[in-house]
Design a protein around this motif. Structure first.
Motif, short mmCIF file in Angstrom:
data_model
loop_
_atom_site.label_atom_id
_atom_site.label_comp_id
_atom_site.label_asym_id
_atom_site.label_seq_id
_atom_site.Cartn_x
_atom_site.Cartn_y
_atom_site.Cartn_z
N SER A 85 32.28 24.36 -9.16
CA SER A 85 31.70 23.39 -8.78
C SER A 85 30.25 23.83 -8.22
O SER A 85 29.07 22.91 -8.50
CB SER A 85 32.19 22.82 -7.66
N PHE A 86 30.16 24.90 -7.62
CA PHE A 86 28.79 25.45 -7.56
C PHE A 86 27.68 25.53 -8.79
O PHE A 86 26.70 25.30 -8.55
CB PHE A 86 29.08 26.75 -6.62
N LEU A 87 28.36 26.21 -9.67
CA LEU A 87 27.53 26.59 -10.85
C LEU A 87 27.05 25.18 -11.58
O LEU A 87 25.99 25.21 -12.03
CB LEU A 87 28.32 27.41 -11.55
N ASN A 88 28.16 24.30 -11.47
CA ASN A 88 27.76 22.94 -12.12
C ASN A 88 26.58 22.27 -11.16
O ASN A 88 25.61 21.58 -12.00
CB ASN A 88 28.97 21.98 -12.01
N VAL A 89 26.67 22.31 -10.11
CA VAL A 89 25.77 21.37 -9.09
C VAL A 89 24.32 22.33 -9.27
O VAL A 89 23.35 21.70 -9.49
CB VAL A 89 26.35 21.50 -7.80
N ILE A 90 24.06 23.68 -9.15
CA ILE A 90 23.09 24.31 -9.37
C ILE A 90 22.45 24.19 -10.89
O ILE A 90 21.01 24.09 -10.72
CB ILE A 90 22.82 25.56 -8.60
N ASP A 91 23.09 24.30 -11.79
CA ASP A 91 22.74 24.41 -13.14
C ASP A 91 21.60 24.87 -13.43
O ASP A 91 20.50 24.58 -13.85
CB ASP A 91 22.38 22.65 -13.40
N LEU A 92 21.72 26.38 -13.24
CA LEU A 92 20.60 27.30 -13.31
C LEU A 92 20.41 27.39 -14.84
O LEU A 92 21.35 27.70 -15.69
CB LEU A 92 20.72 28.61 -12.64
N PRO A 93 19.15 27.90 -15.35
CA PRO A 93 19.12 28.47 -16.80
C PRO A 93 19.57 29.80 -16.98
O PRO A 93 19.80 30.43 -15.89
CB PRO A 93 17.40 28.40 -17.11
N ARG A 94 20.00 30.25 -18.09
CA ARG A 94 20.67 31.28 -18.36
C ARG A 94 19.80 32.41 -18.13
O ARG A 94 20.47 33.31 -17.48
CB ARG A 94 20.72 31.29 -19.95
N ARG A 95 18.56 32.74 -18.00
CA ARG A 95 17.70 33.45 -17.56
C ARG A 95 18.06 33.89 -15.90
O ARG A 95 18.18 34.88 -15.82
CB ARG A 95 16.23 33.39 -17.89
N LEU A 96 17.94 32.93 -15.07
CA LEU A 96 18.30 33.14 -13.74
C LEU A 96 19.50 33.42 -13.42
O LEU A 96 20.10 34.24 -12.75
CB LEU A 96 17.95 31.73 -13.05
N ILE A 97 20.43 33.09 -14.31
CA ILE A 97 21.97 33.48 -14.16
C ILE A 97 22.09 35.11 -14.32
O ILE A 97 22.83 35.84 -13.58
CB ILE A 97 22.90 32.63 -15.11
N ARG A 98 21.56 35.40 -15.41
CA ARG A 98 21.56 37.00 -15.84
C ARG A 98 20.85 37.75 -14.96
O ARG A 98 21.20 38.97 -14.42
CB ARG A 98 20.54 37.23 -17.05
N THR B 122 34.76 26.67 3.14
CA THR B 122 33.60 25.62 3.31
C THR B 122 32.74 25.61 2.27
O THR B 122 32.24 24.46 1.81
CB THR B 122 32.89 26.05 4.84
N PHE B 123 32.34 26.74 1.46
CA PHE B 123 31.54 26.74 0.30
C PHE B 123 32.08 25.94 -0.73
O PHE B 123 31.33 25.13 -1.36
CB PHE B 123 31.61 28.18 0.08
N ALA B 124 33.45 26.20 -0.84
CA ALA B 124 34.00 25.35 -2.09
C ALA B 124 34.04 23.96 -1.79
O ALA B 124 34.03 23.18 -2.84
CB ALA B 124 35.58 26.06 -2.32
N LYS B 125 34.37 23.69 -0.63
CA LYS B 125 34.45 21.94 -0.13
C LYS B 125 33.02 21.59 -0.67
O LYS B 125 32.95 20.39 -0.79
CB LYS B 125 35.00 22.05 1.16
#
Length: 367
Positions: free
Chosen positions: A204-217, A270-273
């Motif tokens: 859910s966290f990764l879905n919401v922040i939706d970062l480009p691949r470069r920032l994930i790397r 809390t983070f997950a919720k």
């Protein structure tokens, strides 16, 4: 207090020792698990084949290498603080370097080097893929080459010890600030590093922040996770005194590794919720800028929205029940406020912006 007194105090916080060691001695320590170069670091401080080959050439030619800094942990094991790639390259050339799963890396075969033309295609010992290998005499000379070791003893102050770590590894490094923090955190507590990796991989966290691949790397998702856990409950005094978010995150890591299982479990829930609520409320759109005139979101992930909405929701958990409709209404309220419209925080540092966005978000979700 004058400068001389400050110098004396700080020097007492770091106990060090220095002595040269042969590569043969260091390789034995590595085999016995008495020196840890952290496979996690190797993904970050990665040299090109030409850089590794030039290092091997330097050793063979007897060119002095820069000192290697190690920090002695509570078990007496040496954590490499500065010199990860040098040690990794030497151990890989010798065929003893292991990965995170304790499997041996493929031995290093040298590429073209500036002085020793015959080193190209050369391995430490005979190998099917190499054109040649070092002779027995050359291997002995290689193992007898010495490296100056700077040892930061275990009685040193943790904060001072890892401030030194950050300084050494930031000089001339291509690593991002969060990659350096990850290295620091591995050195402090691998358990807490793995915990941070777990929450920053939350779907859910990764879905919401939706970062480009470069920032994930570049591990930016892990920095955002740290911002969330360190800023969610920061008190007004701490927020008012915040000067540099990068220094703040690094400083807080030392205290973070003292968190016990109960607190880690509570923070994880809390983070997950929080990000489950945000995903249901709009997914990636919920942390983008909302245009009230067009009734739609625009642009990429917004730190302003993260600080006001994600931290605002998280501040009131556990306990507060928020429907997707309520969160979307609050999003519209945020971007309808004059302080957060287009151009907000122009010329302001992120540290100054947070002094507005975080309190605003807490108030916004106090229902």
């Amino acid at each position: 207090m004058d400068l001389e007194e400050e110098i004396k105090i700080y020097r007492r916080k770091i106990a060090t020792d220095t002595y040269p060691m042969s590569i043969g001695e260091l390789s034995n320590l590595y085999r016995d698990g008495e020196i840890d170069i952290h496979p996690e670091f190797q993904r970050i401080f990665r040299w090109e084949p030409s850089q590794r080959s030039r290092l091997i050439e330097s050793v063979i030619l007897g060119i002095p290498l820069p000192s290697v800094f190690v920090a002695q942990n509570k078990d007496g094991v040496w954590d490499v603080v500065d010199g990860v790639q040098r040690m990794s390259t030497i151990f890989q050339f010798m065929g003893i370097l292991k990965d995170e799963d304790n499997n041996l890396h493929k031995p290093l075969i040298c590429s073209d080097t500036p002085f020793l033309t015959q080193l190209e295609g050369c391995s430490y010992e005979e190998h099917p893929e190499s054109a040649r290998s070092l002779s027995a005499t050359q291997r002995l000379d290689f193992k007898r080459a010495r490296v100056d070791m700077k040892i930061i003893k275990r009685e040193s102050d943790n904060r001072a010890k890892y401030d030194l770590f950050q300084r050494l590894n930031s000089y001339g490094s291509m690593a991002t600030p969060q990659e350096l923090r990850n290295c620091l955190l591995v050195s402090l507590s691998k358990k807490h590093y793995e915990w941070l990796g777990e929450i920053s991989s939350n779907e859910s966290f990764l879905n919401v922040i939706d970062l480009p691949r470069r920032l994930i790397r570049e591990q930016y998702q892990m920095e955002l996770a740290l911002r969330f856990i360190f800023l969610r409950k920061i008190d007004p005094t701490g927020l008012a005194s915040l000067r540099n978010i990068g220094d703040f995150l690094t400083y807080e890591l030392v205290q973070f590794v003292e968190w016990g299982e109960v607190r880690l479990e509570d923070e994880l829930k809390t983070f997950a919720k929080t990000f489950e609520i945000l995903r249901e409320a709009g997914g990636p759109d919920i942390l983008r800028r909302y245009n009230p005139e067009r009734s739609r979101t625009e642009g990429p992930f917004s730190l302003t929205a993260f600080e006001a909405i994600a931290l605002g929701v998280g501040f009131h958990l556990p306990g507060t029940e928020l429907s997707p409709e309520t969160v979307r209404d609050k999003q519209a309220s945020l971007w309808s406020n004059d302080r957060f419209t287009a151009g907000h925080a122009s010329g302001k540092s992120s540290d100054q912006r947070m002094k507005s966005t975080i309190p605003f978000g807490r108030s916004l979700f106090s229902i």
